[in-house]
Design a protein around this motif. Structure first.
Motif, PDB file in Angstrom:
ATOM      1  N   LEU A  85     -19.476 -58.444  27.660  1.00 18.64           N
ATOM      2  CA  LEU A  85     -20.336 -58.138  28.802  1.00 18.64           C
ATOM      3  C   LEU A  85     -19.684 -58.573  30.114  1.00 18.64           C
ATOM      4  O   LEU A  85     -19.714 -57.844  31.109  1.00 18.64           O
ATOM      5  CB  LEU A  85     -21.705 -58.800  28.637  1.00 18.64           C
ATOM      6  N   SER A  86     -19.081 -59.755  30.121  1.00 11.86           N
ATOM      7  CA  SER A  86     -18.413 -60.253  31.320  1.00 11.86           C
ATOM      8  C   SER A  86     -17.227 -59.358  31.701  1.00 11.86           C
ATOM      9  O   SER A  86     -17.050 -58.994  32.870  1.00 11.86           O
ATOM     10  CB  SER A  86     -17.933 -61.686  31.072  1.00 11.86           C
ATOM     11  N   TRP A  87     -16.423 -58.979  30.712  1.00 12.83           N
ATOM     12  CA  TRP A  87     -15.249 -58.130  30.958  1.00 12.83           C
ATOM     13  C   TRP A  87     -15.674 -56.756  31.471  1.00 12.83           C
ATOM     14  O   TRP A  87     -15.091 -56.242  32.430  1.00 12.83           O
ATOM     15  CB  TRP A  87     -14.426 -58.021  29.675  1.00 12.83           C
ATOM     16  N   LEU A  88     -16.681 -56.150  30.824  1.00 13.56           N
ATOM     17  CA  LEU A  88     -17.166 -54.840  31.287  1.00 13.56           C
ATOM     18  C   LEU A  88     -17.686 -54.927  32.713  1.00 13.56           C
ATOM     19  O   LEU A  88     -17.437 -54.038  33.525  1.00 13.56           O
ATOM     20  CB  LEU A  88     -18.270 -54.315  30.364  1.00 13.56           C
ATOM     21  N   SER A  89     -18.392 -55.999  33.031  1.00 14.10           N
ATOM     22  CA  SER A  89     -18.914 -56.192  34.378  1.00 14.10           C
ATOM     23  C   SER A  89     -17.785 -56.201  35.412  1.00 14.10           C
ATOM     24  O   SER A  89     -17.872 -55.542  36.449  1.00 14.10           O
ATOM     25  CB  SER A  89     -19.699 -57.506  34.432  1.00 14.10           C
ATOM     26  N   LYS A  90     -16.710 -56.923  35.107  1.00 12.68           N
ATOM     27  CA  LYS A  90     -15.568 -56.989  36.029  1.00 12.68           C
ATOM     28  C   LYS A  90     -14.852 -55.649  36.134  1.00 12.68           C
ATOM     29  O   LYS A  90     -14.491 -55.207  37.228  1.00 12.68           O
ATOM     30  CB  LYS A  90     -14.591 -58.072  35.583  1.00 12.68           C
ATOM     31  N   GLN A  91     -14.611 -54.999  34.990  1.00 11.81           N
ATOM     32  CA  GLN A  91     -13.875 -53.735  34.989  1.00 11.81           C
ATOM     33  C   GLN A  91     -14.642 -52.642  35.728  1.00 11.81           C
ATOM     34  O   GLN A  91     -14.060 -51.863  36.484  1.00 11.81           O
ATOM     35  CB  GLN A  91     -13.591 -53.277  33.555  1.00 11.81           C
ATOM     36  N   LEU A  92     -15.957 -52.578  35.487  1.00 12.18           N
ATOM     37  CA  LEU A  92     -16.776 -51.505  36.062  1.00 12.18           C
ATOM     38  C   LEU A  92     -17.338 -51.859  37.430  1.00 12.18           C
ATOM     39  O   LEU A  92     -17.951 -51.023  38.084  1.00 12.18           O
ATOM     40  CB  LEU A  92     -17.924 -51.166  35.099  1.00 12.18           C
TER      41      LEU A  92
END
Length: 86
Positions: free
Chosen positions: A42-49
């Motif tokens: 969730l944290s990684w997706l938040s940063k990427q998107l």
């Protein structure tokens, strides 16, 4: 927008690793212990998107490698596809 992901915990780095059975494969650096891999996803997706983490939630698969995640907000499916393309 729902994303269908195949997640592989315990990798050397967190990244998009291509496709797996028609699903986007995400390698996660965190182990699959005590929800660490899910939190990292969730944290990684938040940063990427570039969307707040509260705009991303699991639809299914919290205890599986096959996950369905919903992303909502001002980002379009096309933008998601472009950002996460392997």
């Amino acid at each position: 927008m729902a994303l269908v992901l195949y997640c592989q915990p315990g990798a050397k780095q967190t990244k998009v690793a291509g496709l797996h059975d028609g699903q986007l494969k995400i390698s996660l650096q965190a182990p699959a212990i005590e929800n660490q891999a899910n939190e990292m996803l969730l944290s990684w997706l938040s940063k990427q998107l570039k969307v707040p983490q509260k705009q991303i939630q699991f639809l299914s698969g919290q205890n599986s490698r096959n996950k369905r995640v919903e992303v909502w907000g001002s980002i379009t499916p096309e933008q998601i596809a472009q950002i996460l393309s392997p």
